[in-house]
Structures are given as structure tokens and as C-alpha cells.
Design a protein around this motif. Structure first.
Motif, PDB file in Angstrom:
ATOM      1  N   GLN A  75       0.700  -1.416   0.213  1.00 38.06           N
ATOM      2  CA  GLN A  75       0.292   0.077  -0.310  1.00 38.06           C
ATOM      3  C   GLN A  75       1.071   1.189   0.261  1.00 38.06           C
ATOM      4  O   GLN A  75       0.132   2.107  -0.286  1.00 38.06           O
ATOM      5  CB  GLN A  75      -1.097   0.020   1.523  1.00 38.06           C
ATOM      6  CG  GLN A  75      -2.321  -0.618   1.247  1.00 38.06           C
ATOM      7  CD  GLN A  75      -2.892  -1.391   2.495  1.00 38.06           C
ATOM      8  OE1 GLN A  75      -2.948  -0.353   3.067  1.00 38.06           O
ATOM      9  NE2 GLN A  75      -3.661  -1.064   2.800  1.00 38.06           N
ATOM     10  N   LYS A  76       1.769   1.546   0.756  1.00 35.21           N
ATOM     11  CA  LYS A  76       2.610   2.014   1.129  1.00 35.21           C
ATOM     12  C   LYS A  76       3.570   2.673  -0.415  1.00 35.21           C
ATOM     13  O   LYS A  76       3.059   3.849  -1.446  1.00 35.21           O
ATOM     14  CB  LYS A  76       4.004   1.822   2.366  1.00 35.21           C
ATOM     15  CG  LYS A  76       4.697   3.392   1.636  1.00 35.21           C
ATOM     16  CD  LYS A  76       5.587   2.858   3.754  1.00 35.21           C
ATOM     17  CE  LYS A  76       5.521   4.311   4.194  1.00 35.21           C
ATOM     18  NZ  LYS A  76       7.123   3.255   4.718  1.00 35.21           N
ATOM     19  N   LEU A  77       4.027   1.682  -1.212  1.00 41.59           N
ATOM     20  CA  LEU A  77       4.277   1.810  -2.604  1.00 41.59           C
ATOM     21  C   LEU A  77       3.578   2.517  -3.247  1.00 41.59           C
ATOM     22  O   LEU A  77       3.655   3.533  -4.205  1.00 41.59           O
ATOM     23  CB  LEU A  77       4.923   0.689  -3.153  1.00 41.59           C
ATOM     24  CG  LEU A  77       5.993   0.003  -2.170  1.00 41.59           C
ATOM     25  CD1 LEU A  77       6.496  -1.223  -2.576  1.00 41.59           C
ATOM     26  CD2 LEU A  77       7.084   0.475  -2.897  1.00 41.59           C
ATOM     27  N   TYR A  78       2.510   1.628  -3.599  1.00 41.06           N
ATOM     28  CA  TYR A  78       1.550   2.383  -4.233  1.00 41.06           C
ATOM     29  C   TYR A  78       0.830   3.439  -3.488  1.00 41.06           C
ATOM     30  O   TYR A  78       0.900   4.678  -4.697  1.00 41.06           O
ATOM     31  CB  TYR A  78      -0.221   1.173  -3.723  1.00 41.06           C
ATOM     32  CG  TYR A  78      -0.020   0.180  -5.412  1.00 41.06           C
ATOM     33  CD1 TYR A  78      -0.268   0.484  -7.099  1.00 41.06           C
ATOM     34  CD2 TYR A  78       0.037  -1.069  -4.499  1.00 41.06           C
ATOM     35  CE1 TYR A  78      -0.069  -0.876  -7.306  1.00 41.06           C
ATOM     36  CE2 TYR A  78       0.569  -2.113  -5.618  1.00 41.06           C
ATOM     37  CZ  TYR A  78      -0.046  -1.716  -7.125  1.00 41.06           C
ATOM     38  OH  TYR A  78      -0.350  -3.144  -8.078  1.00 41.06           O
ATOM     39  N   PHE A  97       1.861   9.970   3.838  1.00 38.61           N
ATOM     40  CA  PHE A  97       1.109   8.785   4.478  1.00 38.61           C
ATOM     41  C   PHE A  97       1.549   8.225   5.932  1.00 38.61           C
ATOM     42  O   PHE A  97       1.109   7.528   6.567  1.00 38.61           O
ATOM     43  CB  PHE A  97       2.656   7.545   3.873  1.00 38.61           C
ATOM     44  CG  PHE A  97       2.294   6.077   3.937  1.00 38.61           C
ATOM     45  CD1 PHE A  97       1.582   5.513   3.093  1.00 38.61           C
ATOM     46  CD2 PHE A  97       2.622   5.745   4.413  1.00 38.61           C
ATOM     47  CE1 PHE A  97       0.643   3.953   3.294  1.00 38.61           C
ATOM     48  CE2 PHE A  97       2.839   3.938   4.465  1.00 38.61           C
ATOM     49  CZ  PHE A  97       1.698   3.767   4.474  1.00 38.61           C
ATOM     50  N   ARG A  98       2.736   9.227   6.361  1.00 42.65           N
ATOM     51  CA  ARG A  98       2.684   8.921   7.727  1.00 42.65           C
ATOM     52  C   ARG A  98       2.118   9.594   8.185  1.00 42.65           C
ATOM     53  O   ARG A  98       1.653   9.303   9.316  1.00 42.65           O
ATOM     54  CB  ARG A  98       4.704   9.407   7.626  1.00 42.65           C
ATOM     55  CG  ARG A  98       4.931   9.044   8.885  1.00 42.65           C
ATOM     56  CD  ARG A  98       6.138   9.976   9.183  1.00 42.65           C
ATOM     57  NE  ARG A  98       6.287  11.605   9.661  1.00 42.65           N
ATOM     58  CZ  ARG A  98       5.335  11.703  10.386  1.00 42.65           C
ATOM     59  NH1 ARG A  98       5.589  10.951  11.694  1.00 42.65           N
ATOM     60  NH2 ARG A  98       5.430  12.946  11.032  1.00 42.65           N
ATOM     61  N   GLN A  99       1.574  10.771   8.149  1.00 44.61           N
ATOM     62  CA  GLN A  99       0.228  11.553   8.098  1.00 44.61           C
ATOM     63  C   GLN A  99      -1.132  10.298   8.499  1.00 44.61           C
ATOM     64  O   GLN A  99      -2.041  10.186   9.294  1.00 44.61           O
ATOM     65  CB  GLN A  99      -0.233  12.599   7.999  1.00 44.61           C
ATOM     66  CG  GLN A  99       1.496  13.681   8.517  1.00 44.61           C
ATOM     67  CD  GLN A  99       0.698  14.849   7.246  1.00 44.61           C
ATOM     68  OE1 GLN A  99       0.325  14.791   6.910  1.00 44.61           O
ATOM     69  NE2 GLN A  99       1.610  15.804   7.873  1.00 44.61           N
ATOM     70  N   GLU A 100      -1.488   9.814   7.451  1.00 50.30           N
ATOM     71  CA  GLU A 100      -2.699   9.344   7.405  1.00 50.30           C
ATOM     72  C   GLU A 100      -2.538   7.438   8.176  1.00 50.30           C
ATOM     73  O   GLU A 100      -3.054   7.421   9.270  1.00 50.30           O
ATOM     74  CB  GLU A 100      -2.714   8.513   5.812  1.00 50.30           C
ATOM     75  CG  GLU A 100      -3.099   9.723   4.984  1.00 50.30           C
ATOM     76  CD  GLU A 100      -3.010   9.328   3.744  1.00 50.30           C
ATOM     77  OE1 GLU A 100      -2.797   8.232   3.476  1.00 50.30           O
ATOM     78  OE2 GLU A 100      -3.733  10.003   2.723  1.00 50.30           O
ATOM     79  N   GLU A 101      -0.888   6.988   8.466  1.00 47.67           N
ATOM     80  CA  GLU A 101      -0.293   6.137   9.132  1.00 47.67           C
ATOM     81  C   GLU A 101      -0.577   6.897  10.847  1.00 47.67           C
ATOM     82  O   GLU A 101      -0.480   5.454  11.745  1.00 47.67           O
ATOM     83  CB  GLU A 101       0.754   5.498   9.144  1.00 47.67           C
ATOM     84  CG  GLU A 101       0.313   4.820   7.226  1.00 47.67           C
ATOM     85  CD  GLU A 101      -0.587   3.548   7.092  1.00 47.67           C
ATOM     86  OE1 GLU A 101      -0.315   2.839   7.595  1.00 47.67           O
ATOM     87  OE2 GLU A 101      -1.270   3.918   6.919  1.00 47.67           O
ATOM     88  N   THR A 102      -0.825   7.367  10.696  1.00 50.54           N
ATOM     89  CA  THR A 102      -1.048   7.809  13.331  1.00 50.54           C
ATOM     90  C   THR A 102      -2.197   7.893  13.608  1.00 50.54           C
ATOM     91  O   THR A 102      -3.714   7.919  12.719  1.00 50.54           O
ATOM     92  CB  THR A 102      -0.093   9.505  12.745  1.00 50.54           C
ATOM     93  OG1 THR A 102       0.524   9.630  11.679  1.00 50.54           O
ATOM     94  CG2 THR A 102       0.496   9.722  13.878  1.00 50.54           C
TER      95      THR A 102
END
Length: 167
Positions: A75-78, A97-102
Motif C-alpha cells: 500500500q505504501k508503494l502504491y 503517508f505517515r500522517q495517514e498512518e498515525t
């Protein structure tokens, strides 16, 4: 039947041009390290990264190779590719990506469905792992290698082919 872990994924990266996911893996049956290029088709900045990742992971042609690659890594690659399509720099995509994963500490975990809950849990596990590492650990930032093959290598490749050449 072959043993399930014939292929051992070592590194997974994304190539923006042409869009493809590149997997460096070890073929245990032949004791060789190889590179597999998986062209990404029909993916636009409006695509759903989770769905794309699931489709790739379950693709009969790639399934065996991607066993050792987590869905979240794909998912991260996409999401990096998606950011690229939207014209963001790599740093911006990673940050987003980091923000969405927090994790939102105010969020009521009891209201989440299983899928969301599992996602939060894997994020927490990963955050815990990350925080346990020292800040100067090279893996600290993220676990995805983004590799751009050099131009001369691109020219000698037929990129739309499925290739499993030895590297």
C-alpha cells in the motif's frame, strides 16, 4: 507441490517510470537472488491503494513471490506512486503517508470495524517497533526502498515484460 517459501522477499521498491513494483527476492530452490518486475497498469491518482495492493498480492502470477511482503508495504508503494502521479515529491508523499498512518488518540477504537481495527493495531505495532529503534538507525524512517534504475539499465530492459533475470 513446492514448499511454500521457495521465494524469500528481500526488498520491495517502486519505479515510477514506467510504473512498476520491483521485488528483489531470493529463490531458495536455486539459491539465487533475482529481481522481479511487476508492471502496474490501470492505476491513476484516483485509484484506491489498498485495493491495488490486495489485487497485486492475490495476483496468481505474483502471489508466491509476494508472500513475504506485507499488504501495508505494498500500500505504501502504491501511495508513493499515487503521490508521484499527483506531482508530489517523494518526501511529500512519505510525509502524507505517515500522517495517514498515525493514530488519532481521541478515536474510539470500539466503534471501528475489524478491518480498521486490524489496521490500527498493525500501525501501533509498527510505531512501537520504530520507537524502539534508535533515531540514527537507517531503517528508522521507512522500510520501503525506492529505487530508480539508472538510464542505461532502463534502455536494456523490456519493461513491459515479466522478467525474472538473475541480478
Amino acid at each position: 507441490a513446492r514448499s511454500t517459501m521457495t521465494f524469500c522477499a528481500q526488498k520491495c521498491g517502486i519505479c515510477f517510470q514506467p510504473p512498476s513494483i520491483i521485488l528483489i527476492y531470493r529463490d531458495n530452490s536455486q539459491d539465487k537472488t533475482r529481481q522481479r518486475i511487476m508492471p502496474i497498469r490501470n492505476f491513476s491518482k484516483f485509484s484506491d491503494c489498498s485495493r491495488a495492493a490486495e489485487q497485486l498480492k492475490n495476483n496468481p502470477r505474483h502471489k508466491a513471490y509476494l508472500e513475504g511482503v506485507s499488504l501495508r508495504q505494498l500500500q505504501k508503494l502504491y501511495s508513493l506512486l499515487k503521490g508521484h502521479l499527483e506531482g508530489w515529491s517523494l518526501a511529500e508523499s512519505l510525509e502524507k503517508f505517515r500522517q495517514e498512518e498515525t493514530i488519532d488518540p481521541e478515536e474510539d477504537m470500539n466503534k471501528l470495524d475489524d478491518k480498521e481495527l486490524a489496521k490500527r493495531k498493525s500501525i501501533m505495532d509498527e510505531l512501537f517497533e520504530k520507537n524502539r529503534k534508535k533515531k540514527d538507525d537507517p531503517d528508522f524512517v521507512y522500510n520501503v526502498e525506492v529505487e530508480f534504475p539508472s538510464d542505461e539499465k532502463l534502455e536494456s530492459c523490456a519493461w513491459d515484460m515479466e522478467s525474472d533475470e538473475e541480478i
